[in-house]
Scaffold this active site. Sequence first.
Site, PDB file in Angstrom:
ATOM      1  N   ARG A 192      -3.953   4.508  -7.356  1.00 23.86           N
ATOM      2  CA  ARG A 192      -4.489   4.197  -6.014  1.00 23.86           C
ATOM      3  C   ARG A 192      -5.874   3.555  -6.099  1.00 23.86           C
ATOM      4  O   ARG A 192      -6.287   2.832  -5.187  1.00 23.86           O
ATOM      5  CB  ARG A 192      -4.512   5.455  -5.136  1.00 23.86           C
ATOM      6  N   HIS A 235     -14.039  -3.836  -3.951  1.00 23.69           N
ATOM      7  CA  HIS A 235     -14.855  -2.875  -3.215  1.00 23.69           C
ATOM      8  C   HIS A 235     -16.095  -2.428  -3.979  1.00 23.69           C
ATOM      9  O   HIS A 235     -17.076  -2.033  -3.355  1.00 23.69           O
ATOM     10  CB  HIS A 235     -14.016  -1.662  -2.800  1.00 23.69           C
ATOM     11  N   LYS A 253       0.843  -1.209   0.000  1.00 25.24           N
ATOM     12  CA  LYS A 253       0.000   0.000   0.000  1.00 25.24           C
ATOM     13  C   LYS A 253       0.873   1.253   0.000  1.00 25.24           C
ATOM     14  O   LYS A 253       0.564   2.236  -0.675  1.00 25.24           O
ATOM     15  CB  LYS A 253      -0.958  -0.012   1.204  1.00 25.24           C
ATOM     16  N   ASN A 310      -9.094  -0.486  -4.517  1.00 23.36           N
ATOM     17  CA  ASN A 310     -10.520  -0.777  -4.397  1.00 23.36           C
ATOM     18  C   ASN A 310     -10.893  -2.132  -4.992  1.00 23.36           C
ATOM     19  O   ASN A 310     -12.083  -2.405  -5.192  1.00 23.36           O
ATOM     20  CB  ASN A 310     -11.326   0.330  -5.078  1.00 23.36           C
ATOM     21  N   HIS A 344     -17.503  -5.229   6.618  1.00 21.99           N
ATOM     22  CA  HIS A 344     -16.929  -4.652   5.399  1.00 21.99           C
ATOM     23  C   HIS A 344     -15.971  -5.660   4.730  1.00 21.99           C
ATOM     24  O   HIS A 344     -16.055  -5.908   3.527  1.00 21.99           O
ATOM     25  CB  HIS A 344     -16.208  -3.351   5.765  1.00 21.99           C
ATOM     26  N   HIS A 355     -19.102  -2.862  -1.819  1.00 21.37           N
ATOM     27  CA  HIS A 355     -19.935  -1.744  -1.347  1.00 21.37           C
ATOM     28  C   HIS A 355     -21.392  -1.974  -1.712  1.00 21.37           C
ATOM     29  O   HIS A 355     -22.301  -1.619  -0.952  1.00 21.37           O
ATOM     30  CB  HIS A 355     -19.448  -0.420  -1.946  1.00 21.37           C
TER      31      HIS A 355
HETATM   32  P1  NAD Z   1     -14.263  -0.310  13.863  1.00 17.72           P
HETATM   33  O1  NAD Z   1     -13.307   0.767  14.088  1.00 17.72           O
HETATM   34  O2  NAD Z   1     -15.723   0.009  13.979  1.00 17.72           O
HETATM   35  O3  NAD Z   1     -13.926  -1.532  14.812  1.00 17.72           O
HETATM   36  C1  NAD Z   1     -14.763  -2.676  14.790  1.00 17.72           C
HETATM   37  C2  NAD Z   1     -15.162  -3.088  16.202  1.00 17.72           C
HETATM   38  O4  NAD Z   1     -14.051  -3.691  16.823  1.00 17.72           O
HETATM   39  C3  NAD Z   1     -15.583  -1.932  17.108  1.00 17.72           C
HETATM   40  O5  NAD Z   1     -16.671  -2.327  17.876  1.00 17.72           O
HETATM   41  C4  NAD Z   1     -14.369  -1.723  18.005  1.00 17.72           C
HETATM   42  O6  NAD Z   1     -14.714  -1.221  19.272  1.00 17.72           O
HETATM   43  C5  NAD Z   1     -13.848  -3.127  18.109  1.00 17.72           C
HETATM   44  N1  NAD Z   1     -12.410  -3.251  18.373  1.00 17.72           N
HETATM   45  C6  NAD Z   1     -11.430  -2.474  17.908  1.00 17.72           C
HETATM   46  N2  NAD Z   1     -10.238  -2.961  18.286  1.00 17.72           N
HETATM   47  C7  NAD Z   1     -10.504  -4.071  19.017  1.00 17.72           C
HETATM   48  C8  NAD Z   1      -9.674  -5.017  19.679  1.00 17.72           C
HETATM   49  N3  NAD Z   1      -8.342  -4.952  19.636  1.00 17.72           N
HETATM   50  N4  NAD Z   1     -10.264  -6.036  20.350  1.00 17.72           N
HETATM   51  C9  NAD Z   1     -11.622  -6.154  20.359  1.00 17.72           C
HETATM   52  N5  NAD Z   1     -12.447  -5.297  19.739  1.00 17.72           N
HETATM   53  C10 NAD Z   1     -11.880  -4.271  19.075  1.00 17.72           C
HETATM   54  O7  NAD Z   1     -14.112  -0.953  12.399  1.00 17.72           O
HETATM   55  P2  NAD Z   1     -12.866  -1.345  11.489  1.00 17.72           P
HETATM   56  O8  NAD Z   1     -13.309  -2.563  10.789  1.00 17.72           O
HETATM   57  O9  NAD Z   1     -11.586  -1.344  12.224  1.00 17.72           O
HETATM   58  O10 NAD Z   1     -12.817  -0.127  10.480  1.00 17.72           O
HETATM   59  C11 NAD Z   1     -13.905   0.159   9.642  1.00 17.72           C
HETATM   60  C12 NAD Z   1     -13.836   1.617   9.275  1.00 17.72           C
HETATM   61  O11 NAD Z   1     -12.627   1.874   8.587  1.00 17.72           O
HETATM   62  C13 NAD Z   1     -14.949   2.060   8.337  1.00 17.72           C
HETATM   63  O12 NAD Z   1     -15.496   3.253   8.802  1.00 17.72           O
HETATM   64  C14 NAD Z   1     -14.252   2.261   7.004  1.00 17.72           C
HETATM   65  O13 NAD Z   1     -14.876   3.256   6.220  1.00 17.72           O
HETATM   66  C15 NAD Z   1     -12.884   2.679   7.445  1.00 17.72           C
HETATM   67  N6  NAD Z   1     -11.825   2.439   6.466  1.00 17.72           N
HETATM   68  C16 NAD Z   1     -11.004   3.473   6.156  1.00 17.72           C
HETATM   69  C17 NAD Z   1      -9.985   3.292   5.258  1.00 17.72           C
HETATM   70  C18 NAD Z   1      -9.035   4.424   4.977  1.00 17.72           C
HETATM   71  O14 NAD Z   1      -8.206   4.306   4.059  1.00 17.72           O
HETATM   72  N7  NAD Z   1      -9.086   5.486   5.755  1.00 17.72           N
HETATM   73  C19 NAD Z   1      -9.771   2.044   4.656  1.00 17.72           C
HETATM   74  C20 NAD Z   1     -10.626   0.998   4.995  1.00 17.72           C
HETATM   75  C21 NAD Z   1     -11.664   1.203   5.903  1.00 17.72           C
HETATM   76  N1  GLY Z   2      -8.518   1.871   1.392  1.00 21.84           N
HETATM   77  C1  GLY Z   2      -8.257   2.397   0.101  1.00 21.84           C
HETATM   78  C2  GLY Z   2      -7.254   3.504   0.084  1.00 21.84           C
HETATM   79  O1  GLY Z   2      -6.661   3.814   1.099  1.00 21.84           O
HETATM   80  O2  GLY Z   2      -7.065   4.106  -0.929  1.00 21.84           O
END
Ligand code: NAD
Ligand code: GLY
Length: 367
Positions: free
Chosen positions: A242, A249, A228, A246, A266, A253
């Site tokens: 970049r 995705h 990445k 996806n 997700h 999505h």
């Molecule tokens: P999240 O942050 O909601 O975490 C999922 C769940 O796991 C939550 O309930 C959290 O409290 C719990 N949790 C976190 N760490 C834990 C641990 N160590 N032990 C037990 N439970 C734990 O979800 P996620 O899947 O980490 O992230 C999803 C989000 O990321 C979405 O909003 C998505 O849009 C975003 N995202 C962003 C990018 C980016 O490039 N910025 C890329 C992919 C996804």
């Molecule tokens: N998760 C896709 C990006 O960071 O571009």
Amino acid sequence: MSEIMRVNVGLGERSYDVLVGAGALTAAAPELVRHFPRGRAILITDRHVAGLHLERVSETLAAHGLEVEPVIVEPGETSKSWAGLARVVDALLDHNIERAEAVIALGGGVIGDLTGFAAAITKRGIDFIQIPTTLLAQVDSSVGGKTGINTTHGKNFAGAFHQPRLVIADRDLLATLPLRERRAGYAEIVKAALIGDAALFEQLEAAGADGLDGAGLDAAVAAAIAFKARIVAEDEREGGVRALLNLGHTFGHAFEADAPKDVIRHGEAVAAGIALAFAYSAHRGVCSAGDAARVEAHLRAVGLPASAAELAHTDWQASSLVSRMRDDKKNMDGRITLILARGIGAAYIDRAADEADLLSFMETQLS
Ligand code: NAD
Ligand code: GLY
């Protein structure tokens, strides 16, 4: 403490390191504290992660002279909102944060995206440090600088590119992560391999379900982050290459949008989406059926869904899914953009999918 690996994200003066491995937080603490000239760190986390990890993280940083002042928000996507953003920005201002100070994001992708966006706009921009606690956040969301919140118009529709100063991907923090969340994050490692690292995919295949934890996972996390990092260094603002990140995705999505809230993760939608992207590539004759079958087999071997029917929701309509794909942020000139593959490790961007063919393919897949 296992071997700590260091991956650099090369973005000139905004370059930063990602430290990977069990014990990475302890190893990185001396360089982390340099970002906090006042000897205190405001740390944003969610209530769930706070209960599991805040005490140990605070103790680790206190041992290096840094006092943690936590700001705790509710877990889940509802915190990735205008209200959640206001809460975090106000908390930073209430703590009288100065421009020379960074803020820490301790949590999954929700906390990283929210904290990063708050950091991007508070006092016109302060630094932030990511300590991701989900596998998805370690391999994907904490690296690359996409930050943001959801709006009524859609997921991640308000945000900013704002790179962190340091990312600490400590496997010890994943010990409390439910297997389902771990698998969902692992889908993003498979994704990276399938886009452009065939050797990594062979390693993942060889490890099978054993690769979901341990030193094998550390190596895969570091390889996925390094992949990445190369893409982000080449195309930070997603003007071109970049978009490859996806893979899976567009289909994914659409599944997420058509399923009841919180029924599928997700990463599960992305896993099924990756399998469909390869199946569609084979259907179009650009990828071998053998490669598409290998992708499906590996996803199933680690317990991930490899088709629409294997998702926790199964009531899909092809026309509705294709209509969701029309709303995708990557689309240009009203045509559906798909990330397809010529083979394992050879993804490419198709800017003008044939909608009629895609619809008939989806109907066949769902029948
Ligand atoms: P999240 O942050 O909601 O975490 C999922 C769940 O796991 C939550 O309930 C959290 O409290 C719990 N949790 C976190 N760490 C834990 C641990 N160590 N032990 C037990 N439970 C734990 O979800 P996620 O899947 O980490 O992230 C999803 C989000 O990321 C979405 O909003 C998505 O849009 C975003 N995202 C962003 C990018 C980016 O490039 N910025 C890329 C992919 C996804
Ligand atoms: N998760 C896709 C990006 O960071 O571009």
